[in-house]
Design a protein around this motif. Structure first.
Motif, mmCIF file in Angstrom:
data_model
loop_
_atom_site.group_PDB
_atom_site.id
_atom_site.type_symbol
_atom_site.label_atom_id
_atom_site.label_comp_id
_atom_site.label_asym_id
_atom_site.label_seq_id
_atom_site.Cartn_x
_atom_site.Cartn_y
_atom_site.Cartn_z
ATOM 1 N N UNK A 1 43.580 38.203 40.734
ATOM 2 C CA UNK A 1 44.265 39.775 39.974
ATOM 3 C C UNK A 1 45.590 40.509 39.468
ATOM 4 N N UNK A 2 45.983 41.541 38.978
ATOM 5 C CA UNK A 2 47.661 41.789 38.371
ATOM 6 C C UNK A 2 47.700 42.297 40.044
ATOM 7 N N UNK A 3 46.314 42.849 40.620
ATOM 8 C CA UNK A 3 46.423 43.364 41.206
ATOM 9 C C UNK A 3 46.879 42.363 43.291
ATOM 10 N N UNK A 4 46.174 41.326 43.005
ATOM 11 C CA UNK A 4 46.239 40.662 43.359
ATOM 12 C C UNK A 4 47.851 39.896 43.583
ATOM 13 N N UNK A 5 48.086 39.502 42.173
ATOM 14 C CA UNK A 5 49.885 39.307 42.539
ATOM 15 C C UNK A 5 50.980 40.108 42.364
ATOM 16 N N UNK A 6 50.589 41.311 42.586
ATOM 17 C CA UNK A 6 51.715 42.515 43.278
ATOM 18 C C UNK A 6 51.290 42.158 44.725
ATOM 19 N N UNK A 7 50.112 42.049 45.008
ATOM 20 C CA UNK A 7 50.516 42.555 46.443
ATOM 21 C C UNK A 7 51.186 41.138 47.699
ATOM 22 N N UNK A 8 50.483 39.803 46.919
ATOM 23 C CA UNK A 8 51.419 39.140 47.256
ATOM 24 C C UNK A 8 52.498 39.005 47.042
ATOM 25 N N UNK A 9 53.059 39.360 46.156
ATOM 26 C CA UNK A 9 54.815 39.440 45.389
ATOM 27 C C UNK A 9 55.842 40.943 46.510
ATOM 28 N N UNK A 10 54.739 41.950 46.290
ATOM 29 C CA UNK A 10 54.721 43.202 47.710
ATOM 30 C C UNK A 10 54.485 42.425 49.658
ATOM 31 N N UNK A 11 53.788 41.061 49.966
ATOM 32 C CA UNK A 11 54.177 40.559 51.070
ATOM 33 C C UNK A 11 55.147 39.764 51.983
ATOM 34 N N UNK A 12 55.839 39.187 50.691
ATOM 35 C CA UNK A 12 56.968 38.480 50.637
ATOM 36 C C UNK A 12 56.916 37.227 50.829
ATOM 37 N N UNK A 13 55.409 36.502 50.361
ATOM 38 C CA UNK A 13 56.302 35.262 49.829
ATOM 39 C C UNK A 13 56.571 35.050 48.516
ATOM 40 N N UNK A 14 57.270 33.557 48.553
ATOM 41 C CA UNK A 14 58.063 33.346 47.970
ATOM 42 C C UNK A 14 57.258 32.334 46.214
ATOM 43 N N UNK A 15 56.339 31.610 47.231
ATOM 44 C CA UNK A 15 54.680 31.580 45.887
ATOM 45 C C UNK A 15 53.915 30.705 47.165
ATOM 46 N N UNK A 16 52.854 30.648 46.341
ATOM 47 C CA UNK A 16 51.482 30.128 46.831
ATOM 48 C C UNK A 16 51.294 28.667 45.757
ATOM 49 N N UNK A 17 50.388 27.756 46.785
ATOM 50 C CA UNK A 17 49.806 26.785 46.029
ATOM 51 C C UNK A 17 48.736 27.315 44.949
ATOM 52 N N UNK A 18 48.301 26.757 44.065
ATOM 53 C CA UNK A 18 46.827 26.901 42.965
ATOM 54 C C UNK A 18 46.324 25.775 43.199
ATOM 55 N N UNK A 19 45.417 25.862 42.705
ATOM 56 C CA UNK A 19 44.075 24.528 42.168
ATOM 57 C C UNK A 19 44.557 24.608 40.653
ATOM 58 N N UNK A 20 44.822 23.503 40.444
ATOM 59 C CA UNK A 20 44.348 23.060 38.837
ATOM 60 C C UNK A 20 43.106 23.540 38.330
ATOM 61 N N UNK A 21 42.972 24.355 36.796
ATOM 62 C CA UNK A 21 41.972 24.114 36.255
ATOM 63 C C UNK A 21 40.658 23.722 36.766
ATOM 64 N N UNK A 22 40.662 22.680 36.728
ATOM 65 C CA UNK A 22 39.057 21.676 37.452
ATOM 66 C C UNK A 22 39.347 21.294 38.658
ATOM 67 N N UNK A 23 40.332 21.515 39.148
ATOM 68 C CA UNK A 23 40.653 20.715 40.588
ATOM 69 C C UNK A 23 39.283 21.642 41.682
ATOM 70 N N UNK A 24 38.601 20.409 42.141
ATOM 71 C CA UNK A 24 37.577 21.856 43.404
ATOM 72 C C UNK A 24 38.075 21.944 44.484
ATOM 73 N N UNK A 25 37.919 22.616 45.185
ATOM 74 C CA UNK A 25 38.381 23.590 46.539
ATOM 75 C C UNK A 25 39.049 22.305 47.152
ATOM 76 N N UNK A 26 39.783 21.838 48.235
ATOM 77 C CA UNK A 26 39.828 20.807 49.316
ATOM 78 C C UNK A 26 38.855 21.144 50.781
#
Length: 428
Positions: A35-60
């Motif tokens: 969410x917008x709030x979640x993205x803000x939290x991740x940015x404030x957390x100091x993470x340079x980036x994260x791994x994102x699942x493709x639209x139809x990709x199952x959770x590994x």
């Protein structure tokens, strides 16, 4: 799966990996939609980036142990950063001993192999994450080699601090990756030695193992051509070999924004080839601690085909039992006749360096009763052939031995009869 920088995240994207805070509390579960709030939290957390699942990709699929491993990597990273911050401020690192003790407790006595998953690193957090990984690997190798508890703790402590000087290396230099000039190398060496001189006075104050300081000295000054350090004892030399082997393995396999990691298979092949620098007994111990070609892994073969690992080979990780996809045939690479024409060249990985296999495929090829029965029948047949071959060789050797027996004086014509009797008793 794809890596997305923090400033490029968008609402609706799904997380491929969990996110924990500095104390290990789960902030965002896998498959969570941002969410917008979640993205803000991740940015404030100091993470340079994260791994994102493709639209139809199952959770590994991840085991509880793998999730816990990622959780403790995060906790340990923040703890080490706090202690290194204190050292930089010329303060006593308050929880360093407790951190080393906890790593020893959790990973210095494992009785099984670990799926050693790497975390994403940038130049700003590389030192902390690298040191934690090397400390964990060193603890497991030391346990495999039956190193005493005191020496194991000294090794873990040294692993946490030996790269402290990298915190003083300019970030632009760190981001150059492996393309370093002689001047760059000299600057890095100068800062490593600076780091050693800063932590040296703190060892007695913190009551840290004295052997740890000797280990760090051996690591830091080994490339210094103008200063000759005292030759280490056999004990320190062995601990140094463990630390250097863990260091090289982690540097090669870590997910770094500045360079592409190699697979565990490629890293282990390199370590084996460089036996003058990385002792074979240490490399073998490392292979006994972590999964290199685990069951369920997809691999590339020397004939250009791809296959699935059906069964690990505990004696030699390079020779598992595999199922080739193209012809649905099982090959036991531990069989010399098979290995002469077919080998594993590398392991297929996803972008975050995990084994490239989804849960449904793994169930199909590993949990299927017919496949397991075929693999077991194949293994039993191979063992029977090996036993018959061994019996034939033993019979041939014994016949040769008996045929060459000299006749004792006075026995004369009884020689042939005696040989027949001996062979008969041996079942020949």
């Amino acid at each position: 799966m794809q890596f997305v920088r923090a400033d490029e995240l968008k609402p609706g994207m799904r997380l491929a990996k969990p996110i924990y805070n500095r104390t290990g509390v789960l902030l965002y579960e896998r498959n969570t939609k941002l969410t917008v709030q979640g993205i803000s939290s991740i940015q404030n957390f100091g993470l340079i980036g994260i791994f994102i699942l493709e639209p139809a990709e199952p959770v590994p699929p991840l085991t509880e142990e793998e999730l816990e491993f990622e959780q403790f990597q995060t906790i340990y990273m923040f703890q080490l950063r706090d202690n290194m911050d204190q050292l930089q401020k010329n303060q006593i690192p308050s929880t360093l001993s407790a951190l080393a003790d906890d790593i020893q407790k959790r990973y210095g006595g494992l009785d099984h192999k670990l799926n050693f998953t790497q975390n994403l690193r940038s130049s700003s957090d590389y030192v902390y994450k690298h040191s934690i990984s090397v400390a964990i690997l060193s603890a497991m190798i030391a346990n495999e080699l039956h190193i005493s508890g005191a020496d194991q703790l000294a090794l873990i402590t040294a692993a946490l601090l030996y790269d402290f000087g990298y915190l003083y290396v300019p970030q632009a230099l760190l981001e150059k990756g492996g393309d370093l000039t002689d001047q760059d190398q000299s600057q890095i060496q100068m800062n490593l030695e600076r780091g050693y001189e800063l932590i040296r006075p703190r060892f007695e104050e913190c009551e840290l193992p004295r052997a740890s300081l000797t280990l760090i000295q051996q690591i830091v000054f080994r490339k210094n051509t103008s200063l000759r350090i005292k030759a280490p004892s056999e004990q320190i030399r062995r601990l140094t070999d463990i630390l250097l082997t863990a260091d090289r393995f982690d540097r090669m396999t870590a997910m770094n924004l500045n360079q592409t990691p190699v697979s565990e298979m490629a890293a282990m092949t390199y370590l084996r080839e460089q036996s003058d620098f990385y002792p074979p007994f240490v490399v073998t111990a490392l292979a006994e601690c972590i999964h290199i070609l685990p069951t369920g892994a997809c691999v590339d073969l020397s004939d250009g085909e791809k296959a699935l690992v059906l069964q690990e080979n505990s004696a030699d990780f390079t020779c598992p039992m595999v199922l080739k996809f193209s012809n649905n045939t099982i090959y036991d690479l531990s069989d010399p006749s098979v290995r002469r024409r077919l080998k594993v060249t590398d392991i297929m990985k996803t972008m975050d360096n995990r084994i490239s296999i989804d849960e449904e495929t793994l169930k199909h090829f590993v949990a299927d009763d017919s496949i397991r029965e075929t693999a077991e029948r194949f293994r039993r047949q191979k063992q029977r052939i090996a036993r018959r071959r061994q019996q034939r060789e033993q019979q041939k050797s014994m016949n040769t031995l008996l045929d060459g027996v000299s006749v004792l004086p006075g026995e004369g014509s009884g020689n042939t009869s005696a040989k027949r009797t001996a062979k008969g008793r041996l079942g020949m």
